[in-house]
Structure formats: C-alpha cells, structure tokens
Design a protein around this motif. Structure first.
Motif, PDB file in Angstrom:
ATOM      1  N   LEU A 261     -16.598 -28.838  39.340  1.00 40.27           N
ATOM      2  CA  LEU A 261     -15.296 -29.482  39.202  1.00 40.27           C
ATOM      3  C   LEU A 261     -15.298 -30.713  40.092  1.00 40.27           C
ATOM      4  CD1 LEU A 261     -12.858 -26.439  39.425  1.00 40.27           C
ATOM      5  CD2 LEU A 261     -13.374 -27.784  37.376  1.00 40.27           C
ATOM      6  N   THR A 262     -14.674 -31.779  39.615  1.00 38.92           N
ATOM      7  CA  THR A 262     -14.597 -32.975  40.448  1.00 38.92           C
ATOM      8  C   THR A 262     -13.287 -33.707  40.205  1.00 38.92           C
ATOM      9  OG1 THR A 262     -15.745 -35.030  41.076  1.00 38.92           O
ATOM     10  CG2 THR A 262     -15.789 -34.433  38.742  1.00 38.92           C
ATOM     11  N   ASN A 263     -12.716 -34.222  41.275  1.00 42.06           N
ATOM     12  CA  ASN A 263     -11.562 -35.107  41.157  1.00 42.06           C
ATOM     13  C   ASN A 263     -12.040 -36.514  40.822  1.00 42.06           C
ATOM     14  OD1 ASN A 263      -9.660 -33.143  41.925  1.00 42.06           O
ATOM     15  ND2 ASN A 263      -9.863 -33.643  44.105  1.00 42.06           N
ATOM     16  N   ILE A 264     -11.320 -37.188  39.922  1.00 42.10           N
ATOM     17  CA  ILE A 264     -11.541 -38.621  39.727  1.00 42.10           C
ATOM     18  C   ILE A 264     -10.198 -39.301  39.961  1.00 42.10           C
ATOM     19  CG2 ILE A 264     -12.330 -40.459  38.210  1.00 42.10           C
ATOM     20  CD1 ILE A 264     -13.998 -38.561  36.696  1.00 42.10           C
ATOM     21  N   GLY A 265     -10.073 -39.892  41.138  1.00 44.29           N
ATOM     22  CA  GLY A 265      -8.832 -40.542  41.517  1.00 44.29           C
ATOM     23  C   GLY A 265      -9.099 -41.791  42.314  1.00 44.29           C
ATOM     24  N   ASN A 266      -8.024 -42.369  42.813  1.00 51.18           N
ATOM     25  CA  ASN A 266      -8.123 -43.582  43.621  1.00 51.18           C
ATOM     26  C   ASN A 266      -8.341 -43.258  45.089  1.00 51.18           C
ATOM     27  OD1 ASN A 266      -6.478 -45.751  45.376  1.00 51.18           O
ATOM     28  ND2 ASN A 266      -7.382 -46.775  43.593  1.00 51.18           N
ATOM     29  N   THR A 317     -12.340 -48.998  43.155  1.00 53.10           N
ATOM     30  CA  THR A 317     -12.294 -50.330  43.772  1.00 53.10           C
ATOM     31  C   THR A 317     -11.126 -51.188  43.293  1.00 53.10           C
ATOM     32  OG1 THR A 317     -13.761 -51.214  42.054  1.00 53.10           O
ATOM     33  CG2 THR A 317     -14.810 -50.354  44.047  1.00 53.10           C
ATOM     34  N   THR A 318     -10.351 -50.719  42.320  1.00 58.39           N
ATOM     35  CA  THR A 318      -9.295 -51.550  41.733  1.00 58.39           C
ATOM     36  C   THR A 318      -7.961 -51.299  42.425  1.00 58.39           C
ATOM     37  OG1 THR A 318     -10.432 -51.357  39.604  1.00 58.39           O
ATOM     38  CG2 THR A 318      -8.195 -52.247  39.577  1.00 58.39           C
TER      39      THR A 318
END
Length: 337
Positions: A261-266, A317-318
C-alpha cells in the motif's frame, strides 16, 4: 509492456494512458462511460487519445489509435461483466493492470450505494480473478485517502489502523485492499494499492471542489463552503500523481507476501480557504461564499505520509499556485471562456 488501464476515460486514467503511450507502451483502455458526470468530458478525453466518439460509444469493440509513440486501444465494458472481462484478459495477454475504474464520490455513495458495490467490489473481484488466471506480473489499483476516516493523526501513514470508514465509498476501497492482500497471499499476485489524496488538475472531475468552484465563479454563482471553511486537504496535482503511479508500476512489492500500500499525495496540506483564494486570484474575481456545516461522510482534513514512495524516487513538486493556474487555463480553453 502491454498495460490494461481501466477507467481510461476518467481523470486519472486518461492522464496515465497518455503518459504510458508517450513512453512507448502498448495500452488498452477500458471504461463503461457511465453518466455519473458529463459524458461529453469523458469522450473529449478519449478524443485526445485518438479515439473518436462514435467508436467509443460501442460496447465490447476494440477501437485503435496510433496518436502517440506507443499505441492505444479502447474498449467500452463493465468491470462486473463476468464473461467479457475474462475474455478480454485471455485475448490481449496483458503484462500489467492498472485498475483505476471505480464508482467515485463520497457523497454520491449515500444516494446510490448499489453502484459502489457493483463497480468497486464485484468489478474488483473480476479484476483479481482475471489477473489470477492470466499471469499478470503486477496489479496496481486505486484506493483512496478516504479510508483513513476521521483520523486525528497529524500525518496519515499506511501503517495506521483504517478499520472505521465513514462512507460506503471508503468502505469499498478498504475492501479492495483486503481482497488484494488475500490474492497476493494465496496466489502470489504482486499488488499495489494507491491511496490517492485529493487529485486536481486539467481534465479534472466536475464533482470535485476545484471544478465546482471554478465553474461557479465563472458563472457568477455562489460557492458552497462546508464545515464553515475549517477544512484542509492534501491537494495533489495530476502530474505528480501520474509520476507516483509510474514509479510504483516499475517497482514490484518486495514483501514476503507481494502486497503493498502506498500514499500518493503532496505531503503539504492546504486549508480550504487558501485553496479558494488561489482560484479567486487566477479567475480574477472573488467568490460569493455560502458557509455550511460539514456534510455526511466527509472529513475535516487529510495529510499524506509519502515517505515509502519517496524511497523509490517520488517527490511532489507542483505548488498549489502552479496547479490551480494550470487547471483554470485548461478550463477557460475547454469551455471557451
């Protein structure tokens, strides 16, 4: 690689298909093009991928495009179809599957719960069974930050307990994670669950705050600000999300059970009011705001711990200012404003 991307006419699926084709992969996109939101936007995304609307409207017919370095083939199909989906797997011989198709939306799950079980549970079981019988090298699937429920932790980690979802949508995503673990354990299928955090950007969904606020401001209508504005979100720009998916795609789980499981966030939550201010700035006008209580099934804040994915090279990076400007520029162009 030959990659199946489900939900290919959707926001994230469209961008992922475009990226994979740009890298030279063979992509087959699947979508049922339901009317949860404006289908014209979905057909417009497919048109950008080289698929004409008339072709995309047909059921279970492969439509080909050679618009990019790689190739794209589209098929309109329901995930929950127990005959057509396994046949597609058998005929196409996929290497990798990215299951982004789902009935989305926290609030809509209060109105139409059956749609969530059909697509997100029954449909996901069909994906798992098809992967099991067709030697899929890696299954990636969309989970959601909503599984964290009303967590009061400063940062949400994949190691946190997520046994208390507060919407049916979140419950279906949690069930996907449990089902994936079982199939990884029993059959050795490498699976990666992607917990997305408030994705926004060009070609975004009309039911999301970014789109709703921009549309309302452009039409001089008031915007609804829930929980009286006392909310924050880990807003994550679409390009950063796609970078995270492709990194995960190219790195198999290394656990004893091939499950991840992995988070993809800022990793840098913004207050809702700051987000609105950025939209106002780039729209060139102030929004009329109607402050309302918290909605059922919603949460006051989200905050992603992305350290595990960062070990593989991920970095968001955005900035909010850059991302909001990119969305509004697209919105004005797409709707001729």
């Amino acid at each position: 690689m030959k990659v199946l991307v489900t939900g290919a006419a959707g926001f994230i699926g469209y961008h992922l298909s475009k990226r994979l084709m740009g890298e030279g992969h063979i992509v087959v996109g699947l979508d049922n093009i339901n009317d949860y939101y404006d289908v014209n936007l979905k057909y417009a995304r497919l048109n950008e991928l080289g698929i004409q609307r008339g072709d995309a409207e047909r059921w279970n017919v492969l439509c080909e495009s050679d618009k990019f370095k790689g190739s794209f083939t589209f098929v309109r199909m329901h995930l929950e179809n127990r005959d057509e989906l396994p046949t597609l797997f058998k005929n196409e011989g996929f290497d990798v599957v990215c299951n982004l198709a789902a009935q989305a939306g926290v609030r809509y799950s209060l109105e139409n719960p059956e749609a969530y079980i059909d697509s997100n549970v029954v449909g996901f079981l069909n994906i798992l069974e098809s992967c099991r019988h067709n030697n899929i090298k890696h299954l990636l699937y969309a989970s959601s930050s909503s599984v964290y429920g009303e967590s009061n932790k400063p940062v949400f980690s994949v190691d946190d307990n997520v046994d208390y979802p507060i919407s049916l949508y979140a419950a279906t995503k949690k069930s996907n994670e449990l089902m994936a673990f079982t199939y990884s354990h029993l059959y050795g299928i490498p699976t990666t669950g992607l917990r997305f955090f408030t994705v926004y950007g060009p070609w975004g969904r009309p039911d999301m705050a970014m789109f709703l606020f921009t549309k309302a401001i452009s039409e001089n209508n008031p915007i609804k600000v829930f929980n009286n504005g006392d909310m924050s979100r880990d807003f994550t720009y679409i390009d950063d999300i796609i970078n995270g998916i492709t990194i995960a795609l190219n790195n198999l789980p290394e656990n004893k059970v091939p499950y991840r499981l992995t988070n993809i966030g800022n990793g840098n939550p913004q207050s809702l009011m700051e987000f609105i201010e950025a939209i106002e700035e780039h729209m060139g006008k102030e929004a009329e705001k109607v402050f309302l209580p918290m909605q059922a099934g919603d949460v006051p804040r989200t905050a992603a711990d992305t350290s595990e994915l960062e070990k593989l090279g991920y970095k968001s990076t955005t900035s909010i200012n850059e991302g909001v400007k990119a969305f509004i520029d697209w919105y004005k162009g797409f709707y001729n404003i």
